[in-house]
Design a protein around this motif. Structure first.
Motif, PDB file in Angstrom:
ATOM      1  N   GLN A  17      29.535  58.422  33.559  1.00 48.15           N
ATOM      2  CA  GLN A  17      30.755  58.608  34.337  1.00 48.15           C
ATOM      3  C   GLN A  17      31.570  57.325  34.490  1.00 48.15           C
ATOM      4  OE1 GLN A  17      31.930  61.546  35.454  1.00 48.15           O
ATOM      5  NE2 GLN A  17      30.258  62.474  34.304  1.00 48.15           N
ATOM      6  N   VAL A  18      30.901  56.194  34.483  1.00 49.44           N
ATOM      7  CA  VAL A  18      31.621  54.925  34.640  1.00 49.44           C
ATOM      8  C   VAL A  18      32.577  54.705  33.471  1.00 49.44           C
ATOM      9  CG1 VAL A  18      31.341  52.422  34.862  1.00 49.44           C
ATOM     10  CG2 VAL A  18      29.737  53.958  35.978  1.00 49.44           C
ATOM     11  N   LEU A  19      32.232  55.243  32.325  1.00 46.28           N
ATOM     12  CA  LEU A  19      33.090  55.095  31.145  1.00 46.28           C
ATOM     13  C   LEU A  19      34.449  55.767  31.365  1.00 46.28           C
ATOM     14  CD1 LEU A  19      32.931  53.759  28.416  1.00 46.28           C
ATOM     15  CD2 LEU A  19      32.124  55.897  27.469  1.00 46.28           C
ATOM     16  N   LEU A  20      34.479  56.868  32.092  1.00 42.18           N
ATOM     17  CA  LEU A  20      35.752  57.524  32.401  1.00 42.18           C
ATOM     18  C   LEU A  20      36.632  56.631  33.275  1.00 42.18           C
ATOM     19  CD1 LEU A  20      34.493  61.140  33.101  1.00 42.18           C
ATOM     20  CD2 LEU A  20      35.743  60.329  31.096  1.00 42.18           C
ATOM     21  N   VAL A  21      36.016  55.971  34.244  1.00 42.65           N
ATOM     22  CA  VAL A  21      36.763  55.062  35.122  1.00 42.65           C
ATOM     23  C   VAL A  21      37.289  53.879  34.309  1.00 42.65           C
ATOM     24  CG1 VAL A  21      36.606  53.576  37.152  1.00 42.65           C
ATOM     25  CG2 VAL A  21      35.418  55.776  37.119  1.00 42.65           C
ATOM     26  N   ILE A  22      36.456  53.347  33.427  1.00 40.37           N
ATOM     27  CA  ILE A  22      36.891  52.224  32.581  1.00 40.37           C
ATOM     28  C   ILE A  22      38.035  52.664  31.679  1.00 40.37           C
ATOM     29  CG2 ILE A  22      36.200  50.677  30.708  1.00 40.37           C
ATOM     30  CD1 ILE A  22      33.393  50.637  31.991  1.00 40.37           C
ATOM     31  N   MET A 137      30.234  47.508  26.702  1.00 39.44           N
ATOM     32  CA  MET A 137      31.081  47.270  25.538  1.00 39.44           C
ATOM     33  C   MET A 137      32.521  47.678  25.825  1.00 39.44           C
ATOM     34  SD  MET A 137      31.286  49.270  21.941  1.00 39.44           S
ATOM     35  CE  MET A 137      31.715  50.682  22.890  1.00 39.44           C
ATOM     36  N   ALA A 138      32.716  48.825  26.437  1.00 45.04           N
ATOM     37  CA  ALA A 138      34.074  49.303  26.723  1.00 45.04           C
ATOM     38  C   ALA A 138      34.781  48.364  27.699  1.00 45.04           C
ATOM     39  CB  ALA A 138      34.016  50.724  27.291  1.00 45.04           C
ATOM     40  N   GLY A 139      34.080  47.894  28.706  1.00 52.05           N
ATOM     41  CA  GLY A 139      34.680  46.958  29.659  1.00 52.05           C
ATOM     42  C   GLY A 139      35.076  45.659  28.998  1.00 52.05           C
ATOM     43  N   MET A 140      34.234  45.158  28.110  1.00 52.55           N
ATOM     44  CA  MET A 140      34.552  43.904  27.423  1.00 52.55           C
ATOM     45  C   MET A 140      35.709  44.066  26.440  1.00 52.55           C
ATOM     46  SD  MET A 140      32.772  41.901  28.948  1.00 52.55           S
ATOM     47  CE  MET A 140      32.469  40.341  28.237  1.00 52.55           C
ATOM     48  N   VAL A 141      35.752  45.188  25.726  1.00 50.15           N
ATOM     49  CA  VAL A 141      36.863  45.432  24.796  1.00 50.15           C
ATOM     50  C   VAL A 141      38.176  45.531  25.569  1.00 50.15           C
ATOM     51  CG1 VAL A 141      37.850  47.165  23.236  1.00 50.15           C
ATOM     52  CG2 VAL A 141      35.474  46.469  22.968  1.00 50.15           C
ATOM     53  N   GLY A 142      38.158  46.263  26.700  1.00 45.21           N
ATOM     54  CA  GLY A 142      39.366  46.366  27.521  1.00 45.21           C
ATOM     55  C   GLY A 142      39.798  45.014  28.057  1.00 45.21           C
ATOM     56  N   ALA A 143      38.836  44.220  28.505  1.00 44.35           N
ATOM     57  CA  ALA A 143      39.164  42.907  29.059  1.00 44.35           C
ATOM     58  C   ALA A 143      39.725  41.986  27.977  1.00 44.35           C
ATOM     59  CB  ALA A 143      37.932  42.276  29.700  1.00 44.35           C
ATOM     60  N   LEU A 144      39.128  41.994  26.798  1.00 43.44           N
ATOM     61  CA  LEU A 144      39.617  41.126  25.719  1.00 43.44           C
ATOM     62  C   LEU A 144      41.029  41.497  25.290  1.00 43.44           C
ATOM     63  CD1 LEU A 144      36.476  40.633  23.471  1.00 43.44           C
ATOM     64  CD2 LEU A 144      37.696  38.897  24.770  1.00 43.44           C
ATOM     65  N   SER A 145      41.270  42.786  25.117  1.00 39.55           N
ATOM     66  CA  SER A 145      42.620  43.199  24.714  1.00 39.55           C
ATOM     67  C   SER A 145      43.622  42.857  25.811  1.00 39.55           C
ATOM     68  CB  SER A 145      42.652  44.692  24.392  1.00 39.55           C
ATOM     69  OG  SER A 145      42.387  45.465  25.549  1.00 39.55           O
ATOM     70  N   GLY A 146      43.231  43.028  27.064  1.00 38.03           N
ATOM     71  CA  GLY A 146      44.116  42.704  28.169  1.00 38.03           C
ATOM     72  C   GLY A 146      44.376  41.217  28.305  1.00 38.03           C
TER      73      GLY A 146
END
Length: 172
Positions: A17-22, A137-146
């Motif tokens: 579920q955390v992936l949906l929030v991310i 992984m999803a959090g890090m990809v989002g952070a890097l792109s941001g």
């Protein structure tokens, strides 16, 4: 299209579920990034043109009061340029934290499986491990792109402010 939606559903089930929030956080972050980019590349040009025209229409461009008007104009445009950049930076910082929360929830699932069935049930533990690693992984990809986008936006704001300061010249 249906296959694409099924692939997304499977991915979110694997990550928890955390992936949906991310995913929602990254979506909002990129909407704000695109809004800022549109402002910088399209709408700011008109605001800058209006400010320069207002400055050139002034008779007095050398007094102390003229300098204050110049600083006010530059400050107002800089505030508009910065817009939602602080919010974008906060969302960038939040991405890895939510990924870490996904790691913790996935590891709790692994420990629950180990408590119930022992450490011999590798298949059950693998589900928890994937729920631990995919959100990270999803959090890090989002952070890097941001981070890259926020850095670009900050650089553009500094450049535009410098150009504006140069366009509003004090005549001595």
């Amino acid at each position: 299209m249906i296959e694409f939606l099924e692939a997304i559903r499977d991915f979110t089930e694997t990550g928890g579920q955390v992936l949906l929030v991310i995913g929602l956080l990254i979506f909002v972050m990129w909407l704000l990034i695109l809004e800022r980019a549109m402002y910088l590349l399209v709408w700011h040009k008109q605001a800058k043109k209006d400010a320069v025209a207002m400055w050139k229409a002034r008779n007095d461009r050398s007094s102390w009061f003229a300098e204050q008007v110049r600083q006010k104009t530059i400050s107002q445009l800089t505030i508009r340029l910065n817009g939602s950049i602080p919010i974008i930076q906060a969302l960038v910082a939040l991405c890895p934290l939510l990924g870490l929360m996904g790691t913790v929830t996935g590891m709790i699932e692994v420990f629950d499986v180990m408590a119930i069935s022992g450490s011999g049930n590798a298949r059950s533990m693998a589900s928890g491990v994937s729920k631990a690693t995919i959100p990270t992984m999803a959090g890090m990809v989002g952070a890097l792109s941001g981070v890259f986008a926020a850095t670009w936006l900050n650089r553009m704001v500094k450049s535009e402010r410098t150009h504006l300061e140069d366009a509003l010249i004090i005549q001595r």
